[in-house]
Design a protein around this motif. Sequence first.
Motif, PDB file in Angstrom:
ATOM      1  N   SER A   1     -67.856 -10.278 -36.138  1.00 14.47           N
ATOM      2  CA  SER A   1     -67.653 -11.550 -36.846  1.00 14.47           C
ATOM      3  C   SER A   1     -67.915 -12.788 -35.985  1.00 14.47           C
ATOM      4  CB  SER A   1     -66.228 -11.604 -37.401  1.00 14.47           C
ATOM      5  OG  SER A   1     -65.280 -11.499 -36.350  1.00 14.47           O
ATOM      6  N   MET A   2     -67.461 -12.775 -34.733  1.00 14.35           N
ATOM      7  CA  MET A   2     -67.637 -13.977 -33.910  1.00 14.35           C
ATOM      8  C   MET A   2     -69.114 -14.239 -33.609  1.00 14.35           C
ATOM      9  SD  MET A   2     -64.792 -14.270 -30.929  1.00 14.35           S
ATOM     10  CE  MET A   2     -63.098 -13.800 -31.235  1.00 14.35           C
ATOM     11  N   LEU A   3     -69.873 -13.181 -33.397  1.00 24.01           N
ATOM     12  CA  LEU A   3     -71.311 -13.350 -33.150  1.00 24.01           C
ATOM     13  C   LEU A   3     -71.973 -13.935 -34.394  1.00 24.01           C
ATOM     14  CD1 LEU A   3     -73.989 -13.004 -31.638  1.00 24.01           C
ATOM     15  CD2 LEU A   3     -73.996 -10.596 -32.306  1.00 24.01           C
ATOM     16  N   ALA A   4     -71.615 -13.383 -35.561  1.00 23.61           N
ATOM     17  CA  ALA A   4     -72.171 -13.912 -36.807  1.00 23.61           C
ATOM     18  C   ALA A   4     -71.768 -15.381 -36.974  1.00 23.61           C
ATOM     19  CB  ALA A   4     -71.681 -13.080 -37.989  1.00 23.61           C
ATOM     20  N   ASP A   5     -70.506 -15.690 -36.647  1.00 17.69           N
ATOM     21  CA  ASP A   5     -70.035 -17.065 -36.820  1.00 17.69           C
ATOM     22  C   ASP A   5     -70.735 -18.031 -35.876  1.00 17.69           C
ATOM     23  OD1 ASP A   5     -68.316 -16.756 -38.964  1.00 17.69           O
ATOM     24  OD2 ASP A   5     -66.653 -16.102 -37.714  1.00 17.69           O
ATOM     25  N   VAL A   6     -70.886 -17.648 -34.615  1.00 16.99           N
ATOM     26  CA  VAL A   6     -71.596 -18.517 -33.674  1.00 16.99           C
ATOM     27  C   VAL A   6     -73.019 -18.755 -34.166  1.00 16.99           C
ATOM     28  CG1 VAL A   6     -72.598 -18.614 -31.345  1.00 16.99           C
ATOM     29  CG2 VAL A   6     -70.194 -18.025 -31.638  1.00 16.99           C
ATOM     30  N   GLY A   7     -73.652 -17.695 -34.658  1.00 10.42           N
ATOM     31  CA  GLY A   7     -75.013 -17.822 -35.164  1.00 10.42           C
ATOM     32  C   GLY A   7     -75.128 -18.796 -36.324  1.00 10.42           C
ATOM     33  N   LYS A   8     -74.083 -18.845 -37.156  1.00 12.90           N
ATOM     34  CA  LYS A   8     -74.107 -19.732 -38.326  1.00 12.90           C
ATOM     35  C   LYS A   8     -73.547 -21.112 -38.010  1.00 12.90           C
ATOM     36  CE  LYS A   8     -73.026 -15.903 -41.471  1.00 12.90           C
ATOM     37  NZ  LYS A   8     -71.886 -15.348 -42.208  1.00 12.90           N
ATOM     38  N   GLY A   9     -73.122 -21.354 -36.775  1.00 16.25           N
ATOM     39  CA  GLY A   9     -72.486 -22.633 -36.449  1.00 16.25           C
ATOM     40  C   GLY A   9     -71.076 -22.761 -36.999  1.00 16.25           C
ATOM     41  N   ASN A  10     -70.454 -21.605 -37.288  1.00 18.09           N
ATOM     42  CA  ASN A  10     -69.065 -21.612 -37.782  1.00 18.09           C
ATOM     43  C   ASN A  10     -68.070 -21.575 -36.630  1.00 18.09           C
ATOM     44  OD1 ASN A  10     -69.905 -21.530 -40.429  1.00 18.09           O
ATOM     45  ND2 ASN A  10     -69.676 -19.304 -40.612  1.00 18.09           N
ATOM     46  N   TYR A  11     -66.859 -21.959 -36.916  1.00 21.73           N
ATOM     47  CA  TYR A  11     -65.787 -21.784 -35.949  1.00 21.73           C
ATOM     48  C   TYR A  11     -65.497 -20.300 -35.765  1.00 21.73           C
ATOM     49  CZ  TYR A  11     -64.957 -26.776 -36.446  1.00 21.73           C
ATOM     50  OH  TYR A  11     -65.105 -28.128 -36.452  1.00 21.73           O
ATOM     51  N   ILE A  12     -64.966 -19.957 -34.589  1.00 16.42           N
ATOM     52  CA  ILE A  12     -64.626 -18.564 -34.309  1.00 16.42           C
ATOM     53  C   ILE A  12     -63.106 -18.397 -34.232  1.00 16.42           C
ATOM     54  CG2 ILE A  12     -66.790 -17.924 -33.189  1.00 16.42           C
ATOM     55  CD1 ILE A  12     -65.531 -18.485 -30.481  1.00 16.42           C
ATOM     56  N   GLU A  13     -62.670 -17.184 -34.593  1.00 14.79           N
ATOM     57  CA  GLU A  13     -61.228 -16.870 -34.616  1.00 14.79           C
ATOM     58  C   GLU A  13     -60.751 -16.448 -33.230  1.00 14.79           C
ATOM     59  OE1 GLU A  13     -59.686 -14.925 -38.583  1.00 14.79           O
ATOM     60  OE2 GLU A  13     -61.379 -13.768 -37.847  1.00 14.79           O
ATOM     61  N   PHE A  14     -60.992 -17.275 -32.215  1.00 14.87           N
ATOM     62  CA  PHE A  14     -60.741 -16.771 -30.867  1.00 14.87           C
ATOM     63  C   PHE A  14     -59.279 -16.900 -30.439  1.00 14.87           C
ATOM     64  CE2 PHE A  14     -60.147 -20.327 -27.866  1.00 14.87           C
ATOM     65  CZ  PHE A  14     -60.292 -21.379 -28.750  1.00 14.87           C
TER      66      PHE A  14
ATOM     67  N   GLN B   1     -66.050 -23.045 -29.015  1.00 14.41           N
ATOM     68  CA  GLN B   1     -65.390 -23.673 -30.164  1.00 14.41           C
ATOM     69  C   GLN B   1     -65.516 -25.198 -30.076  1.00 14.41           C
ATOM     70  OE1 GLN B   1     -64.468 -21.991 -32.701  1.00 14.41           O
ATOM     71  NE2 GLN B   1     -62.339 -22.261 -33.261  1.00 14.41           N
ATOM     72  N   TRP B   2     -65.337 -25.733 -28.860  1.00 17.83           N
ATOM     73  CA  TRP B   2     -65.470 -27.178 -28.663  1.00 17.83           C
ATOM     74  C   TRP B   2     -66.891 -27.619 -29.007  1.00 17.83           C
ATOM     75  CZ3 TRP B   2     -68.451 -30.622 -26.033  1.00 17.83           C
ATOM     76  CH2 TRP B   2     -67.988 -31.938 -25.984  1.00 17.83           C
TER      77      TRP B   2
END
Lengths: 361, 361
Positions: free
Chosen positions: B296-309, B341-342
Amino acid sequence: MQTPWLIRPLHLPFLLQPTTKNVLVIGGGSVGAIAALNLDVGGLANVTITLRSNYIPVFFQGYNIESCDHGKLEGWKPGEVLSAVPDLEKQGQKPYDYIVLATKNIPDVPPTAVDLVATALPKDNAHTVLVLIQNGLNIEKPFLEAYPNTMVLSGVSLIGSKEVRPGHIVQDEHDRLLIGAFANPNISKQDILEERAKEFVELYSRGGKTDCKYSPDVLHDRWRKLVYNACLNPICAITGLDTGRIRLAEGAVEGLVRPAMREIVAAAEALGVKLADDVVEYMIGVDPLDLYLAPSMLADVGKGNYIEFENLLGEPLREGKKAGVAMPTLEVLYQIAKALQWRTKAERGVVKVPPKRGEEE
Amino acid sequence: MQTPWLIRPLHLPFLLQPTTKNVLVIGGGSVGAIAALNLDVGGLANVTITLRSNYIPVFFQGYNIESCDHGKLEGWKPGEVLSAVPDLEKQGQKPYDYIVLATKNIPDVPPTAVDLVATALPKDNAHTVLVLIQNGLNIEKPFLEAYPNTMVLSGVSLIGSKEVRPGHIVQDEHDRLLIGAFANPNISKQDILEERAKEFVELYSRGGKTDCKYSPDVLHDRWRKLVYNACLNPICAITGLDTGRIRLAEGAVEGLVRPAMREIVAAAEALGVKLADDVVEYMIGVDPLDLYLAPSMLADVGKGNYIEFENLLGEPLREGKKAGVAMPTLEVLYQIAKALQWRTKAERGVVKVPPKRGEEE
């Protein structure tokens, strides 16, 4: 691309002064071009440059250079512009006095720096002096192994310049170059190493447009620059943040940059290199925040290029760990940088990724 | 977008069986849609779903679902489809029996999960049971603080599904959901927590198309999933490599994945949670290599989404360190994830980056 008949039209050795040295500069990007220019305007060197990606524009039109040191130059070329490192034996050519390496140094991606100079350096060389204007640690070792009697000089460059398009160099920070000699136990007269280093400083700085100094403590100069290059450089590449934004990002300096830099300072100290007390804070702030400068690895990752992570990060990490220093931050940064390098290799097809299930090979 | 007059056309409570529970599912992406579907086909729940990004297509056309559990469904909708969490007080509506949270949980980017349910949960709630089908550690804590008498259930989902376009869900791995109750010292009768958890399992699994189980050891289930989620997930996001490529990348498993996972296992153990001996090797290989799945985090970074870190990485790191476990790998991964995230916040203009020197504000 080899165009041998075009290569040497202006090579007129009989016109040279007797003190002139023959210098081959390998790599004519933003560092190499300015090095060639400084050697050229000094008048003590007969400069040949070998180029790869920007050969065509530079060979036909010369460099366009906008430089805070040299002003604006249009169509400048050193004495010779080659598309490949010359093969001395094949061409019956005598050895160069100096070979300056100003390419990136990426030992994990062939050809290595040693491979690159091979045809221009006789196997038993003792005449040609190598000058490595390259970053990182232990870069002289593969040369000393392959050419034990070769004198190798260290060039630590603090220039701010970039190639904005092929053959077009913008230098907006002064060229400061520290030259010293790498230790070489096979050279019987150690004075000669210092002599050659000072001679090269003279060739380089005679033009009066640059700040090139002899610096006897090569290891100190290199570790000092690693405080930036082993830390900020990969941290920016990995996070995708430039040196301004990494300082704005909440917690990034405290959580990443400063711990990494302190590990480098500790490793240097364990190896007998004492860096100034304020070096960490100095390097954190060395790039003006509001210029948002991209260090080389960040720029390289952005362009899909390989990164110089082995000499900048891997070698100081290995040296520090060998000396018993705990380097947990750099260890993880190194492993991530290594994965980024693999990704570039995979994207370029240099390493093979098996096909996805259900898809054709 | 609020369209209140459209909102409740099919809400006919007088037709419901007496045992039917009113369930609000918040979040109708790939996890929430399948949860709503399972609750709906079981026939024991009157399901309302609230959507954000995919509200328009789902409200007008329903979901298209291709599911290994449910087959192919076109135009399926739960009982009600809302564009926002209802405001019970304003609408004079009675509390839900269950509220299922199936959104991402990103406490560092408002609105938080607690903010999200606020209007659907009375301040002194003791009736509505919350079900958090969300990843990570300590996700119940903000709820227990804001709603001390609320029963909060843990849902650990091992589903493989994604929303390929808004409203179009492809589920290609079976839905396995572990339901248990988070400890709550304010609930006087502890049995009732277990009862509610088992009741929810019944609502969810009655349709017979899914594998939903009561699992009393919530902490075990969560730490076990963190072996993947605190490690592979951020490592893939940071390196840009999927779970297949990270295994192919020379040294990445040995240098990054395995050390990180071992730190999670050690932290869990220090906190009294004993994971199976083979959990590290199991999680390294849990995604088939040749599917090249993006966590999920890789997909989110790719889409410019926030990550659940924070819940996936920050909380286990903080808990582990508090328990005295050395977690050097996760520490660096966490700091890098925080910088990523920043960067997303900066790219979205949520944090302000001063203008570049010489450029207009």
